[in-house]
Scaffold this active site. Structure first.
Site, short mmCIF file in Angstrom:
data_model
loop_
_atom_site.label_atom_id
_atom_site.label_comp_id
_atom_site.label_asym_id
_atom_site.label_seq_id
_atom_site.Cartn_x
_atom_site.Cartn_y
_atom_site.Cartn_z
N HIS A 143 0.83 -1.20 0.00
CA HIS A 143 0.00 0.00 0.00
C HIS A 143 0.87 1.25 0.00
O HIS A 143 1.91 1.31 0.65
CB HIS A 143 -0.93 0.01 1.22
N HIS A 144 0.42 2.26 -0.74
CA HIS A 144 1.19 3.50 -0.88
C HIS A 144 1.33 4.24 0.45
O HIS A 144 2.21 5.09 0.60
CB HIS A 144 0.51 4.41 -1.91
N SER A 145 0.48 3.94 1.42
CA SER A 145 0.60 4.60 2.72
C SER A 145 1.87 4.16 3.45
O SER A 145 2.32 4.84 4.39
CB SER A 145 -0.62 4.29 3.59
#
Length: 481
Positions: A143-145
């Site tokens: 995930h980009h987070s």
């Protein structure tokens, strides 16, 4: 326990049923290069799992999951997952025969269209057998987070080696023991304590924003009046194209590649950076694709290009330290060389403008956003198919990641290809992400199946556009070795 930064939390808040904010890569390994006497393809899965298990302590976020603050009043927290199970994250798959690029691309597209489990650590690693020539694909999906492109390269490097013999990684001095999950009362108390400092932060962000708007206005005035130049495009000023609209949850994926020396030859002959040449190739491919669809635009297609804000002091730091620039792709210009020089001039102006909108300012606004509100807006935009009715923020996403120029191994197998996979967002049906590795520029092309079903054809057009620029460079005396 650690609170997500504003930008990291924003990537999480943007997650919807159709917009999946994960990134990844298709890493193709050759197990026959391993010194192990075990069966090359079958035993490689076990060796890879062992490497991940031995080294996962080098990347602590991979054992953390998100815990949301009640009512979404503040950004979520990273908390170590007491139920962490490596076998849930490292998964085995096999391609149908003949196991070529078409079958692998279809597998990647299916993975890209499937969301991550937001109640578990936000990553998966798929080990895919059945490729032609006995190769094995390892497809991490994160995930980009958790990471941006630059920090993602550092994370992947934790599991790679510079030679066929895996390096010895010392075990941690203490065994891993997850911390207790905070109670709702603890989450609310921590959030309220942080929010008490919000008024002062808000005042600072507003002051810096006012200064930035004033500086941008003055800068754009000088560009028009004194330099006779066109300022970079503004958000929502991109033309409407058939590539743009509300996206579905379904994806298509394609591969392309080109020797980096060829692109550097084009750059050396006509000026501009490697990234400018990549943008010019994307522009040429888009121009052809839109013409084939019967679309001829008076205004240029606009690309959003992420920019890393990482310095030497940020080495090893995870999370997102990025900003972005909007670049005109000069798709209304017929001549490919003139298109390249126009793009190169535009990116220089866009980089100058992006420096005014500092990462600190972007982070400040993201820090002030309430997750509950951001999530509702993102879901509402998707449910209403809002981007079928409003102009897109931009037309295409183009990202360039600098990778190593030397060979790498994992679990004794040599890495022979590295294709990145970026996300698509609402209103923008195409993402072109590029990564360099060992003298080759690898293109990973992801599209919404409904908006850009001919992603593989776009990959061919992209290769043709790069070849066209190289021929022009060779006619002008350029040579590559």
């Amino acid at each position: 326990m650690e609170r997500l930064s504003g930008i990291d939390a924003a990537f999480l808040a943007l997650e919807t049923d159709t917009m999946h904010m994960h990134v990844g890569a298709v890493m193709v390994f050759d197990p026959s290069s391993s010194r192990s006497s075990d069966d090359a393809s079958t035993r490689y899965v076990d060796r890879l799992r062992a490497v991940v298990e031995e080294r996962i302590h080098l990347v602590p976020p991979l054992r953390r999951r998100v815990v949301r603050v009640p009512f979404g009043i503040h950004h979520p927290m990273w908390v170590e997952d007491p139920d962490f199970d490596i076998d849930y994250h490292v998964r085995r798959a096999s391609l149908p025969a003949p196991g070529g690029p078409t079958e692998l691309a279809a597998f990647v597209a299916e993975l890209a269209g499937r969301p991550l489990d937001l109640d578990s650590p936000l990553w998966e690693m798929h080990v895919v057998e059945g490729l032609e020539s006995g190769h094995v694909a390892v497809i991490p999906k994160v995930h980009h987070s958790l990471f941006d492109g630059a920090s993602g390269v550092e994370v992947v490097a934790s599991f790679l080696d510079s030679g066929p013999v895996p390096r010895v990684v010392p075990f941690p001095s203490r065994p891993w023991r997850p911390e207790p999950i905070p109670t709702e009362a603890e989450l609310i108390g921590s959030a309220m304590s942080s929010l008490l400092r919000q008024p002062e932060q808000t005042a600072g962000v507003l002051r810096r924003s006012f200064d930035a708007v004033r500086d941008l206005t003055e800068r754009n005035r000088r560009l028009r009046e004194e330099d006779d130049a066109v300022p970079p495009p503004a958000p929502f000023k991109a033309p409407r194209t058939s590539l743009n609209g509300a996206i579905s949850r379904h994806r298509r994926f394609a591969f392309a590649q080109m020797p980096l020396d060829e692109i550097r030859t084009v750059s050396r002959v006509f000026g501009g950076t490697v990234n400018d040449v990549v943008l010019a190739a994307v522009a040429g491919a888009l121009r052809r694709l839109l013409a084939e669809r019967g679309e001829r635009l008076d205004d240029s297609v606009v690309a959003m290009v992420p920019m890393s804000r990482r310095g030497d002091a940020d080495r090893g730091a995870l999370g997102n330290k990025v900003s972005a620039m909007l670049v005109s792709l000069a798709t209304q210009v017929a001549d490919p060389v003139e298109r390249l020089t126009t793009i190169a001039a535009g990116t220089r102006l866009a980089k100058d403008q992006a420096r005014v909108l500092s990462e600190e300012l972007i982070q400040g606004w993201a820090q002030l956003a309430f997750p509950a509100l951001s999530s509702r807006i993102a879901r509402l935009a998707g449910n209403l198919r809002l981007f079928d009715h409003v102009p897109p923020l931009f037309n295409v996403l183009v990202s360039n990641i600098v990778g190593p120029d030397f060979a790498l191994w994992c679990a004794g197998a040599r890495l022979v290809a590295l294709y990145p996979v970026g996300p698509i967002i609402e209103g923008v049906g195409l993402n072109v992400t590029v990564a360099s590795y060992e003298g080759i520029l690898y293109f990973g092309i992801l599209g919404c199946r409904e908006l850009v079903p001919e992603v593989a054809h776009f990959g061919d057009l992209l290769t043709d556009a790069l070849a066209e620029l190289l021929k022009a460079a060779e006619r002008n005396g350029g040579h590559w070795a």
